[in-house]
Motif scaffolding. Structure first.
Motif, PDB file in Angstrom:
ATOM      1  N   THR A  83      65.788  79.384  32.969  1.00 56.49           N
ATOM      2  CA  THR A  83      66.631  80.237  33.816  1.00 56.49           C
ATOM      3  C   THR A  83      65.903  81.514  34.237  1.00 56.49           C
ATOM      4  OG1 THR A  83      67.643  81.435  31.958  1.00 56.49           O
ATOM      5  CG2 THR A  83      68.696  79.396  32.662  1.00 56.49           C
ATOM      6  N   HIS A  84      64.736  81.765  33.658  1.00 55.52           N
ATOM      7  CA  HIS A  84      63.959  82.965  33.986  1.00 55.52           C
ATOM      8  C   HIS A  84      62.527  82.530  34.268  1.00 55.52           C
ATOM      9  CE1 HIS A  84      67.339  84.171  31.427  1.00 55.52           C
ATOM     10  NE2 HIS A  84      67.367  85.276  32.145  1.00 55.52           N
ATOM     11  N   ARG A  85      62.192  82.369  35.536  1.00 55.61           N
ATOM     12  CA  ARG A  85      60.963  81.687  35.924  1.00 55.61           C
ATOM     13  C   ARG A  85      59.714  82.570  35.897  1.00 55.61           C
ATOM     14  NH1 ARG A  85      61.504  76.872  38.505  1.00 55.61           N
ATOM     15  NH2 ARG A  85      63.472  75.867  37.998  1.00 55.61           N
ATOM     16  N   SER A  86      59.864  83.872  35.996  1.00 52.07           N
ATOM     17  CA  SER A  86      58.697  84.735  36.101  1.00 52.07           C
ATOM     18  C   SER A  86      58.812  85.906  35.132  1.00 52.07           C
ATOM     19  CB  SER A  86      58.556  85.277  37.526  1.00 52.07           C
ATOM     20  OG  SER A  86      59.617  86.172  37.813  1.00 52.07           O
ATOM     21  N   LYS A  91      61.928  90.569  32.709  1.00 50.64           N
ATOM     22  CA  LYS A  91      62.127  92.018  32.587  1.00 50.64           C
ATOM     23  C   LYS A  91      63.507  92.428  33.096  1.00 50.64           C
ATOM     24  CE  LYS A  91      59.874  96.394  33.522  1.00 50.64           C
ATOM     25  NZ  LYS A  91      58.678  97.056  34.074  1.00 50.64           N
ATOM     26  N   ILE A  92      63.890  91.892  34.229  1.00 48.25           N
ATOM     27  CA  ILE A  92      65.213  92.189  34.790  1.00 48.25           C
ATOM     28  C   ILE A  92      66.305  91.734  33.833  1.00 48.25           C
ATOM     29  CG2 ILE A  92      66.831  91.564  36.633  1.00 48.25           C
ATOM     30  CD1 ILE A  92      64.352  91.380  38.504  1.00 48.25           C
ATOM     31  N   ALA A  93      66.125  90.543  33.265  1.00 49.25           N
ATOM     32  CA  ALA A  93      67.119  89.990  32.344  1.00 49.25           C
ATOM     33  C   ALA A  93      67.283  90.877  31.111  1.00 49.25           C
ATOM     34  CB  ALA A  93      66.727  88.573  31.925  1.00 49.25           C
ATOM     35  N   PHE A  94      66.165  91.361  30.569  1.00 49.48           N
ATOM     36  CA  PHE A  94      66.250  92.201  29.367  1.00 49.48           C
ATOM     37  C   PHE A  94      67.115  93.427  29.629  1.00 49.48           C
ATOM     38  CE2 PHE A  94      64.958  95.672  26.628  1.00 49.48           C
ATOM     39  CZ  PHE A  94      65.006  95.072  25.375  1.00 49.48           C
ATOM     40  N   HIS A  95      66.851  94.128  30.721  1.00 53.31           N
ATOM     41  CA  HIS A  95      67.613  95.347  31.028  1.00 53.31           C
ATOM     42  C   HIS A  95      69.076  95.013  31.328  1.00 53.31           C
ATOM     43  CE1 HIS A  95      64.220  98.008  30.793  1.00 53.31           C
ATOM     44  NE2 HIS A  95      63.529  97.293  31.659  1.00 53.31           N
ATOM     45  N   LYS A  96      69.315  93.846  31.898  1.00 53.33           N
ATOM     46  CA  LYS A  96      70.689  93.434  32.202  1.00 53.33           C
ATOM     47  C   LYS A  96      71.461  93.117  30.914  1.00 53.33           C
ATOM     48  CE  LYS A  96      73.249  90.075  35.006  1.00 53.33           C
ATOM     49  NZ  LYS A  96      73.119  88.933  35.940  1.00 53.33           N
ATOM     50  N   ASP A 204      45.695  86.720  36.632  1.00 55.54           N
ATOM     51  CA  ASP A 204      46.611  87.666  37.286  1.00 55.54           C
ATOM     52  C   ASP A 204      47.976  87.666  36.601  1.00 55.54           C
ATOM     53  OD1 ASP A 204      44.762  88.508  39.129  1.00 55.54           O
ATOM     54  OD2 ASP A 204      45.442  87.175  40.730  1.00 55.54           O
ATOM     55  N   VAL A 205      48.410  86.481  36.165  1.00 54.67           N
ATOM     56  CA  VAL A 205      49.703  86.378  35.477  1.00 54.67           C
ATOM     57  C   VAL A 205      49.672  87.170  34.177  1.00 54.67           C
ATOM     58  CG1 VAL A 205      51.283  84.791  34.308  1.00 54.67           C
ATOM     59  CG2 VAL A 205      50.271  84.150  36.501  1.00 54.67           C
ATOM     60  N   GLU A 206      48.538  87.104  33.448  1.00 55.73           N
ATOM     61  CA  GLU A 206      48.424  87.836  32.193  1.00 55.73           C
ATOM     62  C   GLU A 206      48.396  89.340  32.430  1.00 55.73           C
ATOM     63  OE1 GLU A 206      46.108  84.729  29.261  1.00 55.73           O
ATOM     64  OE2 GLU A 206      44.924  85.814  30.749  1.00 55.73           O
ATOM     65  N   VAL A 207      47.744  89.761  33.502  1.00 53.67           N
ATOM     66  CA  VAL A 207      47.756  91.187  33.851  1.00 53.67           C
ATOM     67  C   VAL A 207      49.179  91.630  34.163  1.00 53.67           C
ATOM     68  CG1 VAL A 207      46.959  92.938  35.487  1.00 53.67           C
ATOM     69  CG2 VAL A 207      45.379  91.159  34.711  1.00 53.67           C
ATOM     70  N   ASP A 208      49.901  90.806  34.917  1.00 56.94           N
ATOM     71  CA  ASP A 208      51.305  91.108  35.228  1.00 56.94           C
ATOM     72  C   ASP A 208      52.137  91.216  33.950  1.00 56.94           C
ATOM     73  OD1 ASP A 208      51.065  91.298  37.954  1.00 56.94           O
ATOM     74  OD2 ASP A 208      51.556  89.195  38.337  1.00 56.94           O
ATOM     75  N   ALA A 209      51.880  90.316  33.004  1.00 60.69           N
ATOM     76  CA  ALA A 209      52.636  90.322  31.750  1.00 60.69           C
ATOM     77  C   ALA A 209      52.423  91.625  30.992  1.00 60.69           C
ATOM     78  CB  ALA A 209      52.223  89.138  30.887  1.00 60.69           C
ATOM     79  N   ILE A 210      51.167  92.078  30.885  1.00 63.09           N
ATOM     80  CA  ILE A 210      50.885  93.340  30.207  1.00 63.09           C
ATOM     81  C   ILE A 210      51.519  94.509  30.946  1.00 63.09           C
ATOM     82  CG2 ILE A 210      49.039  94.973  29.632  1.00 63.09           C
ATOM     83  CD1 ILE A 210      49.149  92.756  27.662  1.00 63.09           C
TER      84      ILE A 210
END
Length: 218
Positions: A83-86, A91-96, A204-210
């Protein structure tokens, strides 16, 4: 299909027409055919019975029924991740889900978020997800735990990063070195340069994750 252990037990007792503690294929078929929803066809019932009858004695006892009907931890967590693809979605889900904004998700907050009409997880599934995420057992899921739960590779990414910067002095020195414009913050480009300087390779995905792990106020 079932809302929890009690629901599974109640359904088993209803389906067990002769009350011998076991379900025959006929009993399961009769019970499902009487259901208003008729959620399984004959072929699906055959397949489920074959999977559920672990000892192949032609009947399904309660333990076999429970294992069949109660999802495994990996199944539930995989469903949640889907349900959370990216990383951004996570991040959005956590704050929600963090209703009171304290930077942590407690069991009640997660249950409330996951059992709504849109996600439609059961209380049992929400509890399974919570227990899988609360790795330190403090009764709450912090942002890092949530990211590790939803992005399994996050732990490995963080470890690669931390292997180079082992103490606060190393971190401060690296931050100053790579904050090229001296604005007191690292952009994605600056962060990428810092990560690659460790000698490890990062996608790039790992950089985004950090970036998403560190940028808590975005």
């Amino acid at each position: 299909m079932f809302r929890g252990q009690e629901d599974v037990e109640r359904r088993f007792n209803i389906w067990d027409a002769d009350k011998d503690g076991k379900l025959t294929f006929q009993e399961m078929q009769d019970a499902i055919n009487k259901s208003d929803t008729k959620f399984l066809n004959h072929e699906e019932m055959n397949a489920i019975f074959a999977v559920g009858d672990v000892d192949m004695d032609g009947e399904i006892d309660f333990n076999e029924f429970s294992r069949l009907m109660i999802p495994s931890v990996s199944d539930v967590v995989a469903k949640f991740r889907y349900t959370h693809r990216s990383v951004a979605d996570v991040k959005i889900a956590f704050h929600k889900y963090d209703n009171n904004g304290d930077g942590r998700i407690d069991r009640g907050e997660l249950r409330k978020a996951l059992t709504n009409y849109r996600l439609n997880f059961s209380d049992q599934e929400a509890d399974i997800i919570f227990d899988a995420g609360d790795t330190d057992g403090d009764g709450e899921i912090c942002y890092e735990e949530f990211m590790a739960l939803m992005c399994p590779d996050a732990d490995a990414i963080i470890k690669k990063f931390r292997d180079t910067y082992r103490n606060i002095s190393d971190v401060k020195a690296a931050f100053k070195r790579f904050d090229k414009n001296r604005d007191g913050a690292l952009s994605k480009t600056e962060m990428a340069r810092m990560m690659f300087s460790t000698g490890h390779s990062f996608t790039d995905v790992e950089v985004d994750a950090i970036m998403n792990l560190g940028d808590l106020d975005q």
